[in-house]
Design a protein around this motif. Sequence first.
Motif, short mmCIF file in Angstrom:
data_model
loop_
_atom_site.label_atom_id
_atom_site.label_comp_id
_atom_site.label_asym_id
_atom_site.label_seq_id
_atom_site.Cartn_x
_atom_site.Cartn_y
_atom_site.Cartn_z
N GLY A 44 23.83 -123.70 -30.36
CA GLY A 44 23.04 -122.69 -29.70
C GLY A 44 21.90 -123.19 -28.83
O GLY A 44 21.19 -122.39 -28.23
N TRP A 45 21.70 -124.50 -28.74
CA TRP A 45 20.60 -125.00 -27.90
C TRP A 45 21.14 -125.61 -26.61
O TRP A 45 22.27 -126.08 -26.56
CB TRP A 45 19.75 -126.02 -28.65
CG TRP A 45 20.43 -127.32 -28.96
CD1 TRP A 45 21.19 -127.62 -30.05
CD2 TRP A 45 20.42 -128.51 -28.15
NE1 TRP A 45 21.66 -128.91 -29.98
CE2 TRP A 45 21.20 -129.48 -28.83
CE3 TRP A 45 19.84 -128.85 -26.93
CZ2 TRP A 45 21.40 -130.77 -28.32
CZ3 TRP A 45 20.04 -130.12 -26.42
CH2 TRP A 45 20.81 -131.06 -27.11
N ASP A 188 14.41 -125.64 -26.21
CA ASP A 188 14.82 -125.02 -27.47
C ASP A 188 14.23 -125.76 -28.67
O ASP A 188 14.02 -125.17 -29.72
CB ASP A 188 16.35 -125.01 -27.56
CG ASP A 188 16.97 -124.19 -26.44
OD1 ASP A 188 16.68 -122.98 -26.37
OD2 ASP A 188 17.71 -124.76 -25.63
N TRP A 189 13.99 -127.06 -28.49
CA TRP A 189 13.32 -127.83 -29.54
C TRP A 189 12.57 -129.00 -28.91
O TRP A 189 12.92 -129.47 -27.83
CB TRP A 189 14.31 -128.34 -30.60
CG TRP A 189 15.47 -129.15 -30.10
CD1 TRP A 189 16.73 -128.70 -29.83
CD2 TRP A 189 15.49 -130.57 -29.81
NE1 TRP A 189 17.52 -129.73 -29.39
CE2 TRP A 189 16.80 -130.89 -29.37
CE3 TRP A 189 14.53 -131.58 -29.88
CZ2 TRP A 189 17.16 -132.18 -29.00
CZ3 TRP A 189 14.89 -132.88 -29.51
CH2 TRP A 189 16.20 -133.16 -29.08
N LYS A 200 10.78 -126.06 -33.13
CA LYS A 200 11.77 -125.27 -32.40
C LYS A 200 11.12 -124.06 -31.76
O LYS A 200 10.15 -123.51 -32.27
CB LYS A 200 12.89 -124.83 -33.36
CG LYS A 200 13.65 -126.00 -33.96
CD LYS A 200 14.74 -125.53 -34.90
CE LYS A 200 15.48 -126.71 -35.52
NZ LYS A 200 16.54 -126.26 -36.46
N LYS A 201 11.70 -123.67 -30.65
CA LYS A 201 11.19 -122.50 -29.93
C LYS A 201 11.45 -121.25 -30.77
O LYS A 201 12.59 -120.96 -31.14
CB LYS A 201 11.90 -122.38 -28.58
CG LYS A 201 11.41 -121.24 -27.70
CD LYS A 201 12.11 -121.30 -26.35
CE LYS A 201 11.66 -120.17 -25.44
NZ LYS A 201 12.08 -118.84 -25.94
N PRO A 202 10.39 -120.51 -31.09
CA PRO A 202 10.58 -119.30 -31.89
C PRO A 202 11.42 -118.27 -31.14
O PRO A 202 11.34 -118.17 -29.91
CB PRO A 202 9.15 -118.78 -32.10
CG PRO A 202 8.26 -119.94 -31.79
CD PRO A 202 8.99 -120.74 -30.76
N GLN A 203 12.22 -117.54 -31.86
CA GLN A 203 13.02 -116.50 -31.23
C GLN A 203 12.10 -115.42 -30.67
O GLN A 203 11.19 -114.96 -31.34
CB GLN A 203 14.00 -115.89 -32.24
CG GLN A 203 15.03 -114.98 -31.60
CD GLN A 203 16.08 -114.54 -32.61
OE1 GLN A 203 15.95 -114.78 -33.80
NE2 GLN A 203 17.14 -113.91 -32.13
N ASN A 204 12.32 -115.05 -29.43
CA ASN A 204 11.52 -114.03 -28.75
C ASN A 204 10.05 -114.42 -28.63
O ASN A 204 9.16 -113.57 -28.60
CB ASN A 204 11.63 -112.68 -29.47
CG ASN A 204 13.06 -112.19 -29.55
OD1 ASN A 204 13.83 -112.34 -28.60
ND2 ASN A 204 13.42 -111.62 -30.69
N ASP A 205 9.77 -115.72 -28.59
CA ASP A 205 8.40 -116.19 -28.44
C ASP A 205 8.41 -117.46 -27.60
O ASP A 205 9.47 -117.95 -27.21
CB ASP A 205 7.76 -116.43 -29.80
CG ASP A 205 6.23 -116.37 -29.74
OD1 ASP A 205 5.69 -116.26 -28.62
OD2 ASP A 205 5.59 -116.44 -30.80
#
Length: 228
Positions: A44-45, A188-189, A200-205
């Motif tokens: 997913g990244w 993404d990370w 890691k990049k927070p979801q929706n943030d």
Amino acid sequence: MKIEVKHTCENFNSFRSEKVKSLFNAESGHTWQHTAELPIEEEGWQIGLIVGASGSGKTSIGSQIWENGIVNLAEGWNSDLPIIEDIAPGSDMNTVTSALSAVGLGDVPAWLRPFKVLSNGEQFRAGLARLICEAPDKVVIDEFTSVVDRQIAKIGASAFSKAWRKTKGKQIVLLSCHYDIVEWLQPDWVYDTRTGEVKKKPQNDRLLNLTFGRSTEVTGSFLNRIII
């Protein structure tokens, strides 16, 4: 993915070498090692970033991620063609001009010059434009934004991120010594060689530059790496 790096050289015992060891408590100068745990195998990244000071092992880590190693953006150019002809000759011209603009190489006269006569910064951006057009499945790029001024680096990182995400599933790991691009690149990370941690990049943030503080206590092992 666990990556282990170990570099060694002769343990010199000359007068100056022994003096440095004594003054700076640097007995381990002949060996250097680092172990990194990277989320390469996760799904997913698309964009990963390895960031840290010069000499902290970024290139050594990056060269072990995939079999093709680190891609040299300066290789494979035709010295007899302007870059507008040399980049993705089988693609539509609009694709090439869009890629050049996306990486911050919007100086149209530069498009009419061969790669070899461009400045270092222009060469780097031309290489990124070609990379976007070719879009390999997995690629590692070293010294990301190192040869451009910081304002162009930030804007270029943002534009490159947006362009690369359009490749749908292709993965890239960027190596950089500049923390100021994190907020603009939004990878993404991020693996920080200073702390040995992955964030890691927070979801929706969003990832923020402030997340990666670089205050360093000037004692102990850090003194072993001081360059005078």
